[in-house]
Design a protein around this motif. Structure first.
Motif, PDB file in Angstrom:
ATOM      1  N   UNK A 161       0.823  -1.208   0.000  1.00 37.28           N
ATOM      2  CA  UNK A 161       0.000   0.000   0.000  1.00 37.28           C
ATOM      3  C   UNK A 161       0.861   1.263   0.000  1.00 37.28           C
ATOM      4  N   UNK A 162       0.533   2.171  -0.899  1.00 40.45           N
ATOM      5  CA  UNK A 162       1.282   3.426  -1.003  1.00 40.45           C
ATOM      6  C   UNK A 162       0.527   4.577  -0.352  1.00 40.45           C
ATOM      7  N   UNK A 163      -0.629   4.266   0.178  1.00 36.73           N
ATOM      8  CA  UNK A 163      -1.422   5.260   0.872  1.00 36.73           C
ATOM      9  C   UNK A 163      -2.158   4.589   1.999  1.00 36.73           C
ATOM     10  N   UNK A 220      -6.068   4.479   6.649  1.00 40.72           N
ATOM     11  CA  UNK A 220      -7.405   3.910   6.607  1.00 40.72           C
ATOM     12  C   UNK A 220      -8.490   4.973   6.755  1.00 40.72           C
ATOM     13  N   UNK A 221      -8.079   6.247   6.740  1.00 44.41           N
ATOM     14  CA  UNK A 221      -9.046   7.340   6.669  1.00 44.41           C
ATOM     15  C   UNK A 221      -9.289   7.738   5.222  1.00 44.41           C
ATOM     16  N   UNK A 232      -5.359   8.722  -1.289  1.00 46.67           N
ATOM     17  CA  UNK A 232      -4.173   9.577  -1.214  1.00 46.67           C
ATOM     18  C   UNK A 232      -2.902   8.738  -1.155  1.00 46.67           C
ATOM     19  N   UNK A 233      -1.819   9.339  -1.569  1.00 49.50           N
ATOM     20  CA  UNK A 233      -0.516   8.678  -1.526  1.00 49.50           C
ATOM     21  C   UNK A 233       0.272   9.264  -0.362  1.00 49.50           C
ATOM     22  N   UNK A 234       0.883   8.397   0.408  1.00 48.85           N
ATOM     23  CA  UNK A 234       1.703   8.837   1.532  1.00 48.85           C
ATOM     24  C   UNK A 234       2.808   9.755   1.009  1.00 48.85           C
ATOM     25  N   UNK A 288       4.008  11.641  -4.796  1.00 45.10           N
ATOM     26  CA  UNK A 288       2.763  12.349  -5.098  1.00 45.10           C
ATOM     27  C   UNK A 288       1.985  11.553  -6.136  1.00 45.10           C
ATOM     28  N   UNK A 289       0.739  11.947  -6.359  1.00 46.87           N
ATOM     29  CA  UNK A 289      -0.068  11.279  -7.384  1.00 46.87           C
ATOM     30  C   UNK A 289       0.620  11.363  -8.745  1.00 46.87           C
TER      31      UNK A 289
END
Length: 130
Positions: free
Chosen positions: A25-27, A30-31, A35-37, A42-43
């Motif tokens: 997982x890159x984001x 769990x909220x 989005x990407x961390x 970035x996206x």
């Protein structure tokens, strides 16, 4: 590494005759699953990785863990609004026990200690969490 780092190695993966890359997982918030961390990029970095992988005939497989969300996630917030909310059954809600129904439904423990159940005063039920 980060997304730019993976992109910089696409030729190397091709030389190894790799046909697909599995990304953790890159984001993993769990909220927000979209989005990407920021630590990973970035996206735009992700889109560049996808484009570069496609050009080189590589598949990208994304690890996605949809079996839990944060209690701050919009789906959970919606499920709390009403016992008849359409997302209510996306989570495990149970009535309490005891005379005033404020005791957890059972003795299950959370992986972080304490009860695996939390009382929600709005709906007057408990939700299961880990």
């Amino acid at each position: 590494g980060d997304l730019k780092g993976i992109s910089s190695k696409l030729d190397y993966f091709g030389d190894l005759e790799v046909s697909a890359l599995l990304l953790n997982p890159i984001g993993y918030d769990v909220e927000d699953y979209t989005s990407i961390d920021a630590l990973l990029g970035k996206m735009e970095d992700f889109e560049n990785l996808l484009k570069g992988a496609k050009e080189k005939g590589l598949k990208i497989i994304m690890d996605f863990v949809p079996n839990h969300t944060s209690k701050k996630h919009p789906w959970f917030e919606e499920s709390k609004r009403s016992k008849t909310d359409q997302k209510r059954d996306w989570y495990i809600w149970r009535n309490g026990t005891g005379g005033n129904k404020t005791e957890p439904p059972n003795n299950w423990l959370s992986v972080s200690g304490g009860s695996a159940w939390t009382y929600d005063s709005t709906s007057k039920q408990f939700y299961l969490h880990q």
